[in-house]
Design a protein around this motif. Structure first.
Motif, mmCIF file in Angstrom:
data_model
loop_
_atom_site.group_PDB
_atom_site.id
_atom_site.type_symbol
_atom_site.label_atom_id
_atom_site.label_comp_id
_atom_site.label_asym_id
_atom_site.label_seq_id
_atom_site.Cartn_x
_atom_site.Cartn_y
_atom_site.Cartn_z
ATOM 1 N N VAL A 1 -0.893 -0.892 -4.058
ATOM 2 C CA VAL A 1 0.115 -0.717 -5.102
ATOM 3 C C VAL A 1 0.850 -2.033 -5.316
ATOM 4 C CG1 VAL A 1 0.487 1.725 -4.576
ATOM 5 C CG2 VAL A 1 1.919 0.005 -3.469
ATOM 6 N N ILE B 1 -0.530 1.633 -9.671
ATOM 7 C CA ILE B 1 -1.356 2.340 -8.705
ATOM 8 C C ILE B 1 -2.578 2.877 -9.438
ATOM 9 C CG2 ILE B 1 -0.066 4.497 -9.036
ATOM 10 C CD1 ILE B 1 -0.652 5.189 -6.117
ATOM 11 N N LEU C 1 5.518 -2.616 1.528
ATOM 12 C CA LEU C 1 5.542 -3.580 0.432
ATOM 13 C C LEU C 1 5.990 -4.942 0.952
ATOM 14 C CD1 LEU C 1 7.360 -1.228 -2.096
ATOM 15 C CD2 LEU C 1 4.937 -1.854 -2.187
ATOM 16 N N HIS D 1 0.820 -1.205 0.000
ATOM 17 C CA HIS D 1 0.000 0.000 0.000
ATOM 18 C C HIS D 1 0.858 1.262 0.000
ATOM 19 C CE1 HIS D 1 -3.049 -2.864 1.441
ATOM 20 N NE2 HIS D 1 -3.922 -2.019 0.910
ATOM 21 N N LEU D 2 0.353 2.295 -0.654
ATOM 22 C CA LEU D 2 0.862 3.644 -0.456
ATOM 23 C C LEU D 2 0.026 4.268 0.651
ATOM 24 C CD1 LEU D 2 1.929 6.358 -2.887
ATOM 25 C CD2 LEU D 2 -0.022 6.862 -1.433
ATOM 26 N N ARG E 1 4.383 7.122 2.577
ATOM 27 C CA ARG E 1 5.153 5.904 2.817
ATOM 28 C C ARG E 1 4.611 4.763 1.960
ATOM 29 N NH1 ARG E 1 7.464 9.554 5.020
ATOM 30 N NH2 ARG E 1 8.065 9.685 7.216
ATOM 31 N N LEU E 2 5.455 3.770 1.752
ATOM 32 C CA LEU E 2 5.065 2.527 1.107
ATOM 33 C C LEU E 2 5.316 1.377 2.068
ATOM 34 C CD1 LEU E 2 6.774 3.077 -2.368
ATOM 35 C CD2 LEU E 2 4.314 3.195 -1.929
#
Length: 519
Positions: free
Chosen positions: A294, A317, A409, A277-278, A406-407
């Motif tokens: 994402v 995205i 992953l 996620h973003l 932030r990401l």
């Protein structure tokens, strides 16, 4: 009366008054020539280019370097004309945009209107070539100086409030409480409608003051400008509660980011696919305003040096794929992905939540660099990405983003896709959930869909549906699920339009998500 005739009359009157000759150039004459132009400066856009060129011919001898020191008013007038024309020319043997050159001369020689106009031009991108090296601390000092002079306090207070709220004067990627309070004070001292617009936003979201949505909407409705009317309607037609995320996720992406390890384990030697996620926080870093699924694919092309690798990437995205080449850098003090200036990563279709630019419903974030760390979240190996505030801009507005983005992953080969361990906030036991512990049928969904699940402990369960912009669209009543008992929740989805959505289940305070599609 025709604007060209107005200019001809003004010019004739000046010649009659000062007995102007082509050779005579003094401060007094140049100031008077500039004053003729400044009398009509608010109407310059209505004059044809041929007339603007005549004005330039008339003022140019007074705007050159030597005389502009004694008559900065003339340099200012010349800058306004070049700004209207969008002129370029040779300055010190280099082709330059002329408006900022002459505005700087006027500003540097102490002409107060040029100081404010130059700041406004930089902030509103009125120059053709935006200044990439704006010093906002110097800008703030200059604005404070204008306040001491009492020059246009409504405008100056508004700008100071804006750059404080947007956190343009620090290297931090979120606004501190002290800056929010400073912004509030400046907005309150300005009578400009846009100052009242931003003050209402602060009231709505609780920036620098207790949140009061009813009062904020009243402020917007009382503020008789288009931006405020659009925002009032927008706020009432969408859910604006902060999107809940797990406490461990927040700690991983915000408080503990610098404490995580360099990503030596999570990125493979050939190709790695990440899902996640973003997460975009609000300006004060308190709540999440976007939580968007994402996917990132990183493929190592070649090793350039021991600390740099060329990579190919695909970033997905909002149903948009963006691909290109970048550099994966593994310096001892930092680890991240750097994108070239010609191939920046673009995050498209981000809604403009605050409607401060009503002509832009959606925004594009351009990313120059993503700093990377690795950690474990609830036992899962994860890659954490931080989008640098000094390298992430809103493309349409040419404005840096000063809110934490932030990401999170998870590599597809990790246990993130097999099992999830959720630490319960209100229970000392851990709840181990298979990734498919909940099923959704049908999917793609229609006007109704049913979530079926079984938990091995008693738990409080909340279920909500979010769009890919992170806006809550549906919410089911909170229910108590008994241990080892099959639960079924049917949700009316008839109001949802076609698209992809996120179903979020919060179990004893911890989130779990699944994706659905409505066709």
């Amino acid at each position: 009366m025709n604007k060209s005739k107005v200019w001809a009359l003004l010019l004739s009157a000046l010649w009659a008054h000062i007995g102007y000759t082509q050779e005579e150039i003094t401060k007094e004459i140049c100031d008077q020539k500039a004053e003729v132009i400044l009398q009509i400066k608010n109407d310059l856009k209505e004059y044809p280019k041929a007339v603007i060129d005549q004005m330039l011919e008339y003022i140019t001898p007074c705007g050159e370097h030597d005389i502009s020191r004694t008559s900065p008013k003339a340099a200012y007038a010349k800058a306004l004309l070049h700004l209207q024309n969008g002129d370029f020319g040779l300055v010190h043997r280099r082709t330059s945009e002329l408006a900022p050159v002459y505005m700087f001369r006027a500003r540097n020689n102490g002409y107060t209107p040029a100081i404010l106009d130059d700041i406004i031009n930089d902030l509103s991108n009125r120059y053709i070539i935006p200044d990439q090296r704006i010093n906002f601390n110097t800008m703030a000092q200059d604005l404070e100086g204008l306040l001491i002079q009492g020059y246009k306090p409504d405008v100056v207070h508004y700008i100071l409030g804006y750059i404080s709220l947007k956190n343009l004067t620090t290297q931090q990627d979120f606004t501190s409480e002290s800056l929010a309070s400073k912004a509030k004070n400046h907005f309150e001292k300005s009578n400009l409608p846009m100052a009242k617009h931003w003050l209402a936003i602060m009231q709505y979201f609780g920036y620098g003051m207790p949140a009061n949505r009813t009062k904020a909407l009243e402020m917007l409705n009382d503020n008789n400008i288009y931006n405020s009317r659009v925002l009032a309607t927008s706020l009432q037609n969408q859910n604006n509660d902060w999107i809940p995320i797990a406490a461990e996720e927040r700690l991983a992406v915000m408080d503990n980011f610098t404490n995580h390890s360099m990503p030596t384990n999570v990125i493979g030697d050939t190709k790695t696919v990440f899902d996640g996620h973003l997460i975009e926080f609000d300006w004060l870093g308190k709540g999440v305003k976007r939580h968007i699924p994402v996917q990132l694919t990183i493929e190592i092309d070649r090793e350039v040096t021991s600390s740099t690798k060329d990579i190919s990437y695909i970033f997905s995205i909002n149903d948009i794929n963006f691909s290109g080449q970048a550099s994966l850098k593994t310096y001892s003090w930092n680890h991240g992905i750097s994108f070239s200036s010609s191939s920046k990563l673009e995050l498209k279709k981000m809604p403009n939540l605050f409607q401060d630019h009503t002509d832009q419903d959606e925004l594009t974030y351009t990313v120059q660099q993503i700093d990377l760390r690795e950690t474990t979240i609830n036992g899962q190996l994860a890659l954490i990405g931080k989008l640098s505030s000094s390298n992430t801009k809103i493309k349409e507005l040419q404005e840096f983003i000063h809110a934490p983005i932030r990401l999170i992953l998870y590599p597809e080969t990790s246990t993130a896709n097999n099992n999830t361990t959720i630490a319960l906030a209100n229970n000392t036991a851990n709840l181990s959930l298979d990734a498919n512990f909940a099923t959704i049928a049908p999917n793609p969904i229609r006007d109704h869909f049913t979530i079926s699940y079984t938990l091995d402990i008693t738990a409080e369960v909340e279920i909500a549906v979010f769009d890919f912009y992170g806006q809550q669209k549906l919410k089911a009543p909170t229910q108590k699920s008994e241990a080892n008992t099959k639960q079924e929740v049917t949700i009316n989805s008839s109001t949802l339009t076609r698209g992809t959505y996120l179903v979020q289940m919060i179990i004893n305070g911890q989130p779990y998500s699944k994706t659905i599609i409505k066709e």
